[in-house]
Design a protein around this motif. Sequence first.
Motif, PDB file in Angstrom:
ATOM      1  N   GLN A  41       0.819  -1.210   0.000  1.00 36.56           N
ATOM      2  CA  GLN A  41       0.000   0.000   0.000  1.00 36.56           C
ATOM      3  C   GLN A  41       0.859   1.270   0.000  1.00 36.56           C
ATOM      4  OE1 GLN A  41      -3.391  -0.235  -0.288  1.00 36.56           O
ATOM      5  NE2 GLN A  41      -2.898  -2.420  -0.510  1.00 36.56           N
ATOM      6  N   GLY A  42       2.180   1.091   0.056  1.00 37.71           N
ATOM      7  CA  GLY A  42       3.085   2.236   0.127  1.00 37.71           C
ATOM      8  C   GLY A  42       2.986   3.184  -1.056  1.00 37.71           C
ATOM      9  N   PRO A  43       3.012   2.670  -2.303  1.00 37.76           N
ATOM     10  CA  PRO A  43       2.941   3.597  -3.440  1.00 37.76           C
ATOM     11  C   PRO A  43       1.692   4.471  -3.449  1.00 37.76           C
ATOM     12  CG  PRO A  43       3.755   1.479  -4.172  1.00 37.76           C
ATOM     13  CD  PRO A  43       3.320   1.294  -2.743  1.00 37.76           C
ATOM     14  N   LYS A  44       0.550   3.881  -3.110  1.00 37.74           N
ATOM     15  CA  LYS A  44      -0.691   4.675  -3.099  1.00 37.74           C
ATOM     16  C   LYS A  44      -0.632   5.760  -2.025  1.00 37.74           C
ATOM     17  CE  LYS A  44      -5.728   4.436  -2.829  1.00 37.74           C
ATOM     18  NZ  LYS A  44      -5.822   5.646  -1.968  1.00 37.74           N
ATOM     19  N   ALA A  45      -0.152   5.402  -0.826  1.00 31.39           N
ATOM     20  CA  ALA A  45      -0.057   6.396   0.248  1.00 31.39           C
ATOM     21  C   ALA A  45       0.928   7.499  -0.123  1.00 31.39           C
ATOM     22  CB  ALA A  45       0.375   5.710   1.546  1.00 31.39           C
ATOM     23  N   PHE A  46       2.027   7.119  -0.741  1.00 32.57           N
ATOM     24  CA  PHE A  46       3.038   8.081  -1.203  1.00 32.57           C
ATOM     25  C   PHE A  46       2.453   9.028  -2.242  1.00 32.57           C
ATOM     26  CE2 PHE A  46       5.821   8.498  -4.996  1.00 32.57           C
ATOM     27  CZ  PHE A  46       6.707   9.453  -4.537  1.00 32.57           C
ATOM     28  N   LEU A  47       1.724   8.493  -3.203  1.00 35.92           N
ATOM     29  CA  LEU A  47       1.138   9.334  -4.246  1.00 35.92           C
ATOM     30  C   LEU A  47       0.044  10.236  -3.685  1.00 35.92           C
ATOM     31  CD1 LEU A  47       1.034   6.734  -7.148  1.00 35.92           C
ATOM     32  CD2 LEU A  47       2.467   8.796  -7.037  1.00 35.92           C
ATOM     33  N   ASP A  48      -0.753   9.713  -2.745  1.00 31.87           N
ATOM     34  CA  ASP A  48      -1.783  10.538  -2.107  1.00 31.87           C
ATOM     35  C   ASP A  48      -1.151  11.705  -1.350  1.00 31.87           C
ATOM     36  OD1 ASP A  48      -3.740   8.879  -3.094  1.00 31.87           O
ATOM     37  OD2 ASP A  48      -4.115   7.839  -1.198  1.00 31.87           O
ATOM     38  N   ALA A  49      -0.071  11.419  -0.618  1.00 32.93           N
ATOM     39  CA  ALA A  49       0.613  12.486   0.128  1.00 32.93           C
ATOM     40  C   ALA A  49       1.237  13.497  -0.830  1.00 32.93           C
ATOM     41  CB  ALA A  49       1.684  11.881   1.039  1.00 32.93           C
ATOM     42  N   SER A  50       1.769  13.001  -1.949  1.00 28.36           N
ATOM     43  CA  SER A  50       2.414  13.891  -2.919  1.00 28.36           C
ATOM     44  C   SER A  50       1.449  14.925  -3.472  1.00 28.36           C
ATOM     45  CB  SER A  50       3.022  13.069  -4.061  1.00 28.36           C
ATOM     46  OG  SER A  50       4.011  12.183  -3.585  1.00 28.36           O
ATOM     47  N   GLU A  51       0.185  14.539  -3.605  1.00 27.38           N
ATOM     48  CA  GLU A  51      -0.825  15.468  -4.120  1.00 27.38           C
ATOM     49  C   GLU A  51      -1.092  16.612  -3.165  1.00 27.38           C
ATOM     50  OE1 GLU A  51      -4.444  13.916  -5.623  1.00 27.38           O
ATOM     51  OE2 GLU A  51      -3.476  12.434  -6.917  1.00 27.38           O
ATOM     52  N   ASN A  52      -0.696  16.456  -1.913  1.00 26.62           N
ATOM     53  CA  ASN A  52      -0.929  17.495  -0.908  1.00 26.62           C
ATOM     54  C   ASN A  52       0.353  18.229  -0.516  1.00 26.62           C
ATOM     55  OD1 ASN A  52      -3.911  17.141  -0.035  1.00 26.62           O
ATOM     56  ND2 ASN A  52      -3.109  15.050  -0.134  1.00 26.62           N
ATOM     57  N   MET A  53       1.358  18.111  -1.355  1.00 24.47           N
ATOM     58  CA  MET A  53       2.664  18.703  -1.087  1.00 24.47           C
ATOM     59  C   MET A  53       2.855  19.965  -1.925  1.00 24.47           C
ATOM     60  SD  MET A  53       6.255  16.678  -1.750  1.00 24.47           S
ATOM     61  CE  MET A  53       5.891  16.564  -3.513  1.00 24.47           C
ATOM     62  N   GLU A  54       3.425  21.002  -1.330  1.00 28.83           N
ATOM     63  CA  GLU A  54       3.769  22.197  -2.083  1.00 28.83           C
ATOM     64  C   GLU A  54       4.898  21.863  -3.062  1.00 28.83           C
ATOM     65  OE1 GLU A  54       2.004  24.736  -1.973  1.00 28.83           O
ATOM     66  OE2 GLU A  54       1.230  25.100   0.048  1.00 28.83           O
ATOM     67  N   LEU A  55       4.788  22.341  -4.284  1.00 25.17           N
ATOM     68  CA  LEU A  55       5.735  21.948  -5.325  1.00 25.17           C
ATOM     69  C   LEU A  55       6.878  22.949  -5.544  1.00 25.17           C
ATOM     70  CD1 LEU A  55       3.212  20.399  -7.859  1.00 25.17           C
ATOM     71  CD2 LEU A  55       4.712  19.230  -6.259  1.00 25.17           C
ATOM     72  N   TYR A  56       6.914  23.979  -4.733  1.00 24.18           N
ATOM     73  CA  TYR A  56       8.065  24.891  -4.729  1.00 24.18           C
ATOM     74  C   TYR A  56       8.988  24.451  -3.602  1.00 24.18           C
ATOM     75  CZ  TYR A  56      10.930  29.048  -3.952  1.00 24.18           C
ATOM     76  OH  TYR A  56      11.986  29.905  -3.778  1.00 24.18           O
ATOM     77  N   ASP A  57      10.242  24.135  -3.924  1.00 26.65           N
ATOM     78  CA  ASP A  57      11.198  23.713  -2.906  1.00 26.65           C
ATOM     79  C   ASP A  57      11.975  24.934  -2.409  1.00 26.65           C
ATOM     80  OD1 ASP A  57      12.670  21.516  -1.464  1.00 26.65           O
ATOM     81  OD2 ASP A  57      14.333  22.488  -2.524  1.00 26.65           O
ATOM     82  N   ILE A  58      11.826  25.245  -1.147  1.00 25.83           N
ATOM     83  CA  ILE A  58      12.419  26.456  -0.578  1.00 25.83           C
ATOM     84  C   ILE A  58      13.939  26.403  -0.625  1.00 25.83           C
ATOM     85  CG2 ILE A  58      12.655  27.843   1.526  1.00 25.83           C
ATOM     86  CD1 ILE A  58       9.823  26.842   2.319  1.00 25.83           C
ATOM     87  N   GLU A  59      14.507  25.281  -0.250  1.00 24.67           N
ATOM     88  CA  GLU A  59      15.968  25.160  -0.155  1.00 24.67           C
ATOM     89  C   GLU A  59      16.650  25.401  -1.497  1.00 24.67           C
ATOM     90  OE1 GLU A  59      19.377  21.797   0.861  1.00 24.67           O
ATOM     91  OE2 GLU A  59      17.255  21.238   0.849  1.00 24.67           O
ATOM     92  N   THR A  60      16.139  24.794  -2.551  1.00 27.14           N
ATOM     93  CA  THR A  60      16.789  24.910  -3.865  1.00 27.14           C
ATOM     94  C   THR A  60      16.184  26.013  -4.726  1.00 27.14           C
ATOM     95  OG1 THR A  60      15.290  23.243  -4.809  1.00 27.14           O
ATOM     96  CG2 THR A  60      17.382  22.454  -3.889  1.00 27.14           C
ATOM     97  N   GLU A  61      15.083  26.591  -4.256  1.00 26.18           N
ATOM     98  CA  GLU A  61      14.368  27.642  -5.001  1.00 26.18           C
ATOM     99  C   GLU A  61      13.989  27.159  -6.401  1.00 26.18           C
ATOM    100  OE1 GLU A  61      17.266  30.857  -4.656  1.00 26.18           O
ATOM    101  OE2 GLU A  61      16.098  31.704  -3.001  1.00 26.18           O
ATOM    102  N   THR A  62      13.487  25.925  -6.464  1.00 28.31           N
ATOM    103  CA  THR A  62      13.113  25.326  -7.752  1.00 28.31           C
ATOM    104  C   THR A  62      11.726  24.699  -7.681  1.00 28.31           C
ATOM    105  OG1 THR A  62      14.097  23.173  -7.185  1.00 28.31           O
ATOM    106  CG2 THR A  62      15.522  24.784  -8.316  1.00 28.31           C
TER     107      THR A  62
END
Length: 314
Positions: A41-62
Amino acid sequence: MNSNITYAGIPEEYSKLDNAKIVLIPVPYDGTSTWQKGADQGPKAFLDASENMELYDIETETEVYKQGIYLADAVTENSSPEKMVDAVHQTVKKYITRNKFVTAFGGEHSISIGTIRAFNECFDNLTVLQIDAHADLRKEYQGSKCNHACAVYEASQNTNLIQVGIRSMDVIETTVMDKEKTYFAHDMVSDEFWMDSAIDQMTENVFITIDLDAFDPSIMPSTGTPEPGGLLWYETLDFLRKVFEEKNVVGFDIVELCPDAEEKSSDFLAAKLYYKMLSYKFLDDNVEDGYESTFNDSASSTNKFSKFDNDDDN
């Protein structure tokens, strides 16, 4: 893949295979785990969490998703551990030879036998960097060489294997382990130079396999075999960023997320870790530039069964 589903819900323009530099292969397999089940069930949980993640990375500014991330069909072969490994191997190799940066998300650690085999066939003088609580060096376990307890045995024989974070193993594994290239968790605590030492032992081409139980269970409880005394978030990112900066990371996989319906922080850690690693890989790449893999066509048809040779410059 369902055309309506994209990694992290990214716009479709960044999710098409032809334009994407990155391929993500889910492998929802849990056929050989020996304690807590649920890594399938790991891939599904990972993908579900990814949908709720901000896509701007502060550290790399990318915003690394703009490099293009293709969510491939999941590898669902589960009739035997051996057939699963073969299916992963063939799928990963197919995308490597299409000039993609290939990543996989498990599933339990036996999937990495297939991913490592594919990368070792396609890249010269491969280093496998294993970040893990467990040595996973058994030649065979419970009647199979494709068990999660054997995840890096083949790599120990055929690649330059470097093990980081190890704190649990069977005595038989001491006969296989190269202790000069093993960084035990209890030593890392007081060794301020372990990161530099590990990187110095790597060849130019590096494949990273991360078992999430490498992290301390205080920040990563949702894994099949949690072990006390693990890595913490920022030290792990510090190490990974250095590896990406100093070496040619050719791909990676992340395994052993065993999701808990009541505990979502582990799912999010896995999602953030994956995105961070992509951010480090493509930090200096312009979106409009193509991705140039360094895979070796001439090496891609045969496995390399010779032990890594430090004097081999091919």
